[in-house]
Design a protein around this motif. Structure first.
Motif, PDB file in Angstrom:
ATOM      1  N   GLY A  11       0.713  -1.250   0.023  1.00 49.75           N
ATOM      2  CA  GLY A  11      -0.183  -0.070   0.036  1.00 49.75           C
ATOM      3  C   GLY A  11       0.689   1.221   0.114  1.00 49.75           C
ATOM      4  O   GLY A  11       0.272   2.353   0.224  1.00 49.75           O
ATOM      5  N   MET A  12       2.178   1.179   0.045  1.00 57.66           N
ATOM      6  CA  MET A  12       3.062   2.230   0.016  1.00 57.66           C
ATOM      7  C   MET A  12       3.883   2.659  -1.003  1.00 57.66           C
ATOM      8  O   MET A  12       5.040   2.282  -1.099  1.00 57.66           O
ATOM      9  CB  MET A  12       3.994   2.253   1.377  1.00 57.66           C
ATOM     10  CG  MET A  12       3.180   2.436   2.754  1.00 57.66           C
ATOM     11  SD  MET A  12       4.353   1.817   3.973  1.00 57.66           S
ATOM     12  CE  MET A  12       3.942   0.058   4.103  1.00 57.66           C
ATOM     13  N   GLY A  13       3.408   2.898  -2.453  1.00 55.53           N
ATOM     14  CA  GLY A  13       2.133   2.605  -2.978  1.00 55.53           C
ATOM     15  C   GLY A  13       1.511   1.413  -3.178  1.00 55.53           C
ATOM     16  O   GLY A  13       2.403   0.336  -2.942  1.00 55.53           O
ATOM     17  N   PRO A  14       0.499   1.090  -3.669  1.00 52.18           N
ATOM     18  CA  PRO A  14      -0.246  -0.006  -3.876  1.00 52.18           C
ATOM     19  C   PRO A  14       0.692  -0.774  -4.845  1.00 52.18           C
ATOM     20  O   PRO A  14       0.928  -2.209  -4.684  1.00 52.18           O
ATOM     21  CB  PRO A  14      -1.547   0.093  -4.414  1.00 52.18           C
ATOM     22  CG  PRO A  14      -1.641   1.552  -4.638  1.00 52.18           C
ATOM     23  CD  PRO A  14      -0.732   2.250  -3.745  1.00 52.18           C
ATOM     24  N   GLN A  15       1.166  -0.291  -5.895  1.00 57.15           N
ATOM     25  CA  GLN A  15       1.781  -0.783  -7.015  1.00 57.15           C
ATOM     26  C   GLN A  15       2.949  -1.474  -6.374  1.00 57.15           C
ATOM     27  O   GLN A  15       3.680  -2.717  -7.092  1.00 57.15           O
ATOM     28  CB  GLN A  15       2.265  -0.118  -8.046  1.00 57.15           C
ATOM     29  CG  GLN A  15       0.962   0.464  -9.150  1.00 57.15           C
ATOM     30  CD  GLN A  15       0.742  -0.587  -9.866  1.00 57.15           C
ATOM     31  OE1 GLN A  15       1.168  -1.582  -9.876  1.00 57.15           O
ATOM     32  NE2 GLN A  15      -0.331  -0.292 -10.666  1.00 57.15           N
ATOM     33  N   GLY A  45      -2.916   0.906   2.500  1.00 53.46           N
ATOM     34  CA  GLY A  45      -2.358   2.065   2.374  1.00 53.46           C
ATOM     35  C   GLY A  45      -3.180   3.500   3.016  1.00 53.46           C
ATOM     36  O   GLY A  45      -2.654   4.344   3.436  1.00 53.46           O
TER      37      GLY A  45
END
Lengths: 248, 248
Positions: A11-15, A45
């Motif tokens: 989630g930090m980020g989702p990618q 996130g």
């Protein structure tokens, strides 16, 4: 024997969570679906405040507290070893807090695992470059980890860090965060020019110290590039099911 | 208001779970990491026997039992709605068993959601083609779902299903399972020729009814292609946080 479940705090980020999971799959010796290692990815996130904002004093809630709550959810699933694919979550004031609050689960350290990966795969090198976002650059996370391990860090100048690397990641028009499928030619050219800049300053290899950068470049001319997410993926396998690790 | 967690039962194969998660991210209205929807992906392929083997009577343990055990783990995390990115897990003898055993969590139906997606996005079409693995082709999963919804299914001939579509997916040399980054020109050309074959038989659009196929082609000349994973991703958002769904 049952293989332990690999945990990913995403989630930090989702990618970046998916990217780490994909690298675990790629680094696993497996032919069938059943051969692959069990993996639990919690991409929460929404719970976790911005890491840079906290580290630079612009918010007061330590995101390590929320990250630890996700670690405890993984622990409730039986996960004993996990990774966090986010460089700035490894700033000491966040990482120390989250490990203090995450009893019963061990969080591997992205940056220390990257240094260990360099020691294992590039044993003769001493001068290591690193590209990252401006906040990781200013925090000196890779610089201090490299120094602690006896390396000479070769960082880009502040101007290149800001005008080239940071813009290649964040520019709202051509940056990798704005356009990643495919990455723009301009962003790719800027990342490669920053690699060449580190090389011209004496770097023998360059760490891609931001989860977006390996989307833009995987190889460079005449100099090895190091992907921390790949190093962390291999460390997660090594610590849970070492017999499943694809040889280097 | 807290957005409910989206559940993904992955591992069938592991890449398909990541692909569905990536499509949830792509279909979510979000600018920051915190805007994205919470998602829990359990990739426990080691627990789940081969679906085709069971359906064709070559093994006796219903994989629906293991899939339901994963659904219950998701439920223990508070997940109320989940999806399974695997076509053959939706054979009635598997899907009925897993829903019977998955109390407290609702599993959206990949194939029914694909048909619903066609009804919403291509309202004037009546003749729908479908490419899939040989087992999904022989089970007639899409054929019967399309018929139940009043469509005329336009399937490839058995010869094309076997010699073109199945080989494009499974050939150990050039198939998509063997080489997906990037997909080989030969596999891509075979998938496109199978799309053209369905079109020549009267299909007005074609479902890519195997999670590997969208890796090879996303668009075709003169005919819309339908990606079930994208339809399921949108359905998962619709059933949990509809205000977050990217407009079509």
């Amino acid at each position: 024997m049952k293989n332990p479940v690999i945990g990913i705090i995403g989630g930090m980020g989702p990618q970046a969570g998916l990217d780490l999971a994909a690298k675990v799959i790629a680094q696993t010796r497996a032919v069938t679906d059943q051969d692959h290692l069990p993996m639990a990815l919690l991409s929460y996130g929404h719970l976790i405040g911005d890491r840079s904002t906290y580290v630079f004093g612009e918010s007061s809630e330590n995101p390590g507290i929320a990250i630890a709550s996700v670690a405890r959810e993984l622990s409730s699933l039986g996960v004993q070893v996990a990774g966090i694919p986010c460089n700035s979550a490894h700033a000491p004031q966040i990482f120390d807090e989250l490990t203090r609050l995450s009893k019963g689960i061990r969080i591997l350290h992205l940056i220390q695992e990257t240094v260990r990966h360099i020691q294992e795969t590039l044993p003769d090198m001493t001068r290591i470059g690193c590209l990252s976002t401006l906040s990781v650059h200013r925090l000196g996370l890779y610089r201090s980890a490299l120094e602690d391990a006896g390396y000479t860090p070769v960082m880009p100048t502040d101007e290149v860090a800001e005008q080239v690397v940071h813009r290649a990641i964040f520019d709202p028009g051509f940056g990798i965060k704005a356009q990643s499928a495919p990455v723009t030619d301009q962003a790719r050219a800027m990342v490669l020019s920053a690699v060449a800049h580190c090389r011209s300053r004496g770097a023998e290899s360059v760490i891609l110290g931001c989860t977006e950068l390996p989307l833009a470049v995987s190889h460079a001319k005449d100099i090895p590039l190091i992907d921390p997410a790949r190093a962390l993926a291999r460390a997660l396998i090594r610590e849970t099911s070492p017999q499943k690790l694809v040889p280097l």
